[in-house]
Design a protein around this motif. Structure first.
Motif, PDB file in Angstrom:
ATOM      1  N   GLU A  27       0.843  -1.206   0.000  1.00  0.00           N
ATOM      2  CA  GLU A  27       0.000   0.000   0.000  1.00  0.00           C
ATOM      3  C   GLU A  27       0.873   1.248   0.000  1.00  0.00           C
ATOM      4  O   GLU A  27       0.577   2.228  -0.685  1.00  0.00           O
ATOM      5  CB  GLU A  27      -0.929  -0.009   1.211  1.00  0.00           C
ATOM      6  N   LYS A  28       1.960   1.217   0.741  1.00  0.00           N
ATOM      7  CA  LYS A  28       2.893   2.360   0.762  1.00  0.00           C
ATOM      8  C   LYS A  28       3.564   2.536  -0.590  1.00  0.00           C
ATOM      9  O   LYS A  28       3.717   3.652  -1.075  1.00  0.00           O
ATOM     10  CB  LYS A  28       3.933   2.172   1.862  1.00  0.00           C
ATOM     11  N   VAL A  29       3.956   1.439  -1.210  1.00  0.00           N
ATOM     12  CA  VAL A  29       4.567   1.503  -2.545  1.00  0.00           C
ATOM     13  C   VAL A  29       3.561   2.069  -3.541  1.00  0.00           C
ATOM     14  O   VAL A  29       3.914   2.865  -4.417  1.00  0.00           O
ATOM     15  CB  VAL A  29       5.054   0.110  -3.006  1.00  0.00           C
ATOM     16  N   PHE A  30       2.293   1.692  -3.406  1.00  0.00           N
ATOM     17  CA  PHE A  30       1.259   2.151  -4.339  1.00  0.00           C
ATOM     18  C   PHE A  30       1.108   3.667  -4.327  1.00  0.00           C
ATOM     19  O   PHE A  30       0.640   4.238  -5.311  1.00  0.00           O
ATOM     20  CB  PHE A  30      -0.090   1.470  -4.062  1.00  0.00           C
ATOM     21  N   LYS A  31       1.537   4.326  -3.285  1.00  0.00           N
ATOM     22  CA  LYS A  31       1.461   5.795  -3.246  1.00  0.00           C
ATOM     23  C   LYS A  31       2.202   6.401  -4.435  1.00  0.00           C
ATOM     24  O   LYS A  31       1.845   7.475  -4.898  1.00  0.00           O
ATOM     25  CB  LYS A  31       1.986   6.329  -1.925  1.00  0.00           C
ATOM     26  N   LYS A  32       3.200   5.700  -4.960  1.00  0.00           N
ATOM     27  CA  LYS A  32       3.922   6.161  -6.151  1.00  0.00           C
ATOM     28  C   LYS A  32       3.029   6.088  -7.388  1.00  0.00           C
ATOM     29  O   LYS A  32       3.300   6.737  -8.389  1.00  0.00           O
ATOM     30  CB  LYS A  32       5.166   5.293  -6.398  1.00  0.00           C
ATOM     31  N   CYS A  33       1.987   5.289  -7.325  1.00  0.00           N
ATOM     32  CA  CYS A  33       1.117   5.016  -8.472  1.00  0.00           C
ATOM     33  C   CYS A  33      -0.203   5.778  -8.421  1.00  0.00           C
ATOM     34  O   CYS A  33      -0.865   5.953  -9.449  1.00  0.00           O
ATOM     35  CB  CYS A  33       0.799   3.515  -8.542  1.00  0.00           C
ATOM     36  N   GLN A  34      -0.612   6.195  -7.217  1.00  0.00           N
ATOM     37  CA  GLN A  34      -1.973   6.694  -7.030  1.00  0.00           C
ATOM     38  C   GLN A  34      -2.273   8.030  -7.700  1.00  0.00           C
ATOM     39  O   GLN A  34      -3.435   8.372  -7.871  1.00  0.00           O
ATOM     40  CB  GLN A  34      -2.327   6.751  -5.542  1.00  0.00           C
ATOM     41  N   THR A  35      -1.274   8.759  -8.107  1.00  0.00           N
ATOM     42  CA  THR A  35      -1.536   9.986  -8.853  1.00  0.00           C
ATOM     43  C   THR A  35      -2.218   9.658 -10.180  1.00  0.00           C
ATOM     44  O   THR A  35      -3.102  10.382 -10.614  1.00  0.00           O
ATOM     45  CB  THR A  35      -0.225  10.756  -9.111  1.00  0.00           C
ATOM     46  N   CYS A  36      -1.813   8.549 -10.770  1.00  0.00           N
ATOM     47  CA  CYS A  36      -2.327   8.173 -12.088  1.00  0.00           C
ATOM     48  C   CYS A  36      -3.326   7.022 -12.075  1.00  0.00           C
ATOM     49  O   CYS A  36      -4.066   6.843 -13.045  1.00  0.00           O
ATOM     50  CB  CYS A  36      -1.165   7.797 -13.008  1.00  0.00           C
ATOM     51  N   HIS A  37      -3.324   6.211 -11.025  1.00  0.00           N
ATOM     52  CA  HIS A  37      -4.172   5.013 -10.991  1.00  0.00           C
ATOM     53  C   HIS A  37      -5.010   4.952  -9.720  1.00  0.00           C
ATOM     54  O   HIS A  37      -4.538   5.285  -8.646  1.00  0.00           O
ATOM     55  CB  HIS A  37      -3.311   3.738 -11.046  1.00  0.00           C
ATOM     56  N   GLU A  38      -6.228   4.465  -9.871  1.00  0.00           N
ATOM     57  CA  GLU A  38      -7.154   4.246  -8.762  1.00  0.00           C
ATOM     58  C   GLU A  38      -7.240   2.747  -8.504  1.00  0.00           C
ATOM     59  O   GLU A  38      -7.285   1.948  -9.437  1.00  0.00           O
ATOM     60  CB  GLU A  38      -8.538   4.798  -9.125  1.00  0.00           C
ATOM     61  N   VAL A  39      -7.267   2.376  -7.226  1.00  0.00           N
ATOM     62  CA  VAL A  39      -7.355   0.958  -6.887  1.00  0.00           C
ATOM     63  C   VAL A  39      -8.601   0.647  -6.048  1.00  0.00           C
ATOM     64  O   VAL A  39      -8.974  -0.496  -5.907  1.00  0.00           O
ATOM     65  CB  VAL A  39      -6.067   0.486  -6.177  1.00  0.00           C
ATOM     66  N   LYS A  40      -9.268   1.662  -5.541  1.00  0.00           N
ATOM     67  CA  LYS A  40     -10.429   1.447  -4.679  1.00  0.00           C
ATOM     68  C   LYS A  40     -11.764   1.590  -5.417  1.00  0.00           C
ATOM     69  O   LYS A  40     -12.789   1.193  -4.902  1.00  0.00           O
ATOM     70  CB  LYS A  40     -10.378   2.419  -3.500  1.00  0.00           C
ATOM     71  N   ALA A  41     -11.738   2.170  -6.598  1.00  0.00           N
ATOM     72  CA  ALA A  41     -12.966   2.364  -7.369  1.00  0.00           C
ATOM     73  C   ALA A  41     -12.655   2.228  -8.855  1.00  0.00           C
ATOM     74  O   ALA A  41     -11.532   2.498  -9.280  1.00  0.00           O
ATOM     75  CB  ALA A  41     -13.556   3.746  -7.088  1.00  0.00           C
ATOM     76  N   GLU A  42     -13.645   1.817  -9.609  1.00  0.00           N
ATOM     77  CA  GLU A  42     -13.465   1.678 -11.050  1.00  0.00           C
ATOM     78  C   GLU A  42     -13.572   3.039 -11.708  1.00  0.00           C
ATOM     79  O   GLU A  42     -14.523   3.345 -12.436  1.00  0.00           O
ATOM     80  CB  GLU A  42     -14.473   0.674 -11.611  1.00  0.00           C
TER      81      GLU A  42
END
Length: 121
Positions: A27-42
């Motif tokens: 989840e911490k690593v995903f912070k690098k991705c969350q600007t461009c990608h969503e994982v909690k909603a479609e």
């Protein structure tokens, strides 16, 4: 050769199962991705959402404009393919639009895939 050995170890860790992966670290690593990608909603952002990514054909999220390279890759997002892509997006699928250079640490790759696989990431 050292990098190839470490990468293979990462794939082995993925295959070994979630006991060796740390979803909280993922989840911490995903912070690098969350600007461009969503994982909690479609919901698509700059990149497509990643809900249900494992097992999904590449380039198949509705209403997202993929590169021709991604659409015609013929890849299904298995854990192994995700690991290869996250390590080197441009090398694994040349011509795709991913701007991120990739994750260099195999442990981070294993952890973020474990995080993405959770039913309620």
């Amino acid at each position: 050769m050292k990098h190839a050995t470490v990468f293979v170890l990462g794939i082995v860790l993925l295959a070994a199962g979630p006991a060796l992966a740390d979803t909280e670290a993922g989840e911490k690593v995903f912070k690098k991705c969350q600007t461009c990608h969503e994982v909690k909603a479609e919901k698509n952002k700059v990149g497509p959402h990643l809900v249900g990514i494992v097992g999904r054909p590449a380039g198949s999220v509705a209403d997202f404009k993929y590169s021709d390279a991604m659409k015609s890759s013929g890849i299904t997002w298995t854990e192994e393919n995700l690991a290869k892509y996250l390590k080197d997006p441009k090398g694994f699928i040349p011509g795709n639009k991913m701007a991120f250079a990739g994750l260099k640490k195999d442990e981070e790759i294993v952890d973020v895939i474990a995080y993405l696989k959770q039913p309620e990431s």
